[in-house]
Each structure stands twice: as structure tokens, then as C-alpha cells.
Design a protein around this motif. Sequence first.
Motif, short mmCIF file in Angstrom:
data_model
loop_
_atom_site.label_atom_id
_atom_site.label_comp_id
_atom_site.label_asym_id
_atom_site.label_seq_id
_atom_site.Cartn_x
_atom_site.Cartn_y
_atom_site.Cartn_z
N HIS A 39 -41.06 -21.37 12.87
CA HIS A 39 -40.92 -21.96 14.21
C HIS A 39 -41.07 -20.89 15.28
O HIS A 39 -41.12 -21.19 16.46
N THR A 66 -33.20 -22.63 10.81
CA THR A 66 -33.41 -23.84 11.61
C THR A 66 -32.82 -25.05 10.90
O THR A 66 -32.16 -25.88 11.53
N SER A 72 -29.86 -26.16 13.27
CA SER A 72 -30.32 -27.22 14.16
C SER A 72 -30.34 -28.61 13.54
O SER A 72 -30.32 -29.60 14.26
N PHE A 127 -38.61 -28.39 16.58
CA PHE A 127 -38.00 -27.07 16.75
C PHE A 127 -39.03 -25.95 16.82
O PHE A 127 -38.68 -24.78 16.98
N ASN A 140 -36.42 -18.07 8.70
CA ASN A 140 -36.54 -18.88 9.90
C ASN A 140 -36.39 -20.36 9.57
O ASN A 140 -35.68 -21.09 10.26
#
Length: 188
Positions: free
Chosen positions: A116, A21, A25, A142, A17
Motif C-alpha cells: 500500500h 494494514t 486497519s 488503503f 505492509n
Amino acid sequence: MDDHTQPTSYLLVDGENIDATLGTSILNRRPEPHERPRWDRLMQFTRETWGGSPRGLFFLNASSGMPMSFIQALKALGYLPVPLSGPADEKIVDIAIQRTLQAMADRDGDVMLVSHDGDFLEDLEPLLGTDRRVAVVAFAEFRNGGFNRLLEQGLEAYDLEHDVRAFTSPLPRIRIIPIDDFDPTQFL
């Protein structure tokens, strides 16, 4: 207080995760090895923040094989790797972390979750309101919005870059800056 009188701190890491991210992102590409978190700093942060000797569990999807060099590196840093396998259509790392959080309800110990993911909210909430400390570590902007409700119930929240200092160089993030932390020289 020595380590024997401190409750155990469980550090539950959803590495996929965090990596996803970071890549999707923040960097908009697959992170290079030097751009990934320094996982030893996370273990150190847990120790310095809560004391004692944290038990770091690093959950991995090993359905396509065991990443032995990464497993060995995690072990050298003091983590217990948890390699998992399962059907491609199941979120096996999430399932394992959810089961671990559920098992924590019957055990003593503080819990620091590194993710997140809102999939953990339901299993994290029952751990709050007790004498244990519970935290989430993530990139604050996030982190699933459901964690905000848990902050009101005593959940602690830490930023992986700014609080933990898990990176060797600044990330290209745009985030809300509390006025007390604003340093104009960072923008000049």
C-alpha cells in the motif's frame, strides 16, 4: 505461448505492509495465522493474470532473527525469501524494494508490487509507459492515493481479497462497491 517466450514477471511482496494494514486497519488486532493471506494464491494469480513463471521475492525484516519456519514455507510456495537486517530507524524492507524497482529499469520483465506504501511511487513510475506490465496489489481502500495518478499512466491495480482471492474467508471490510458488482444478498 509457453513459459520460455513469456517475459519474467517479478512479484515483489512487502509482507510487513500487508500484515500491518490487515491488522491495524481491517481487523483492529494482530491477525491470526488463518486470517493472513494465502501467499500461494498470489503467486497463482500472477501466473494466471500475466502467464509465465513469476519470480516471487518476499522481503522480510530479519533484524531480530531469521524466521526459519516462515522462510521454509515461502520457499515451498516458490518464493525467494529476501531476509534483511539494518538499523531500527531505517525502513530496510522499503529500501530493498526501492532498490529492486530501480534495478528493474535496466531489465526486462513485468512487475507486480504487493504493498500500500507510497514510498514506492517514485521508483515505480519510471517503469510505466514501456512495454512491460506494472501492477500494484493491495486492499484498494488503503492503497496510497498517489497510485491513482499512476493508474492514468498504465499502472494496473488489483485488490488482494477480491481480485486475488488470497483469503480463506471474507474480511470485515467496508469498501466502495462498483454498481456492476453489487450483490444485495451479501447484505440481507
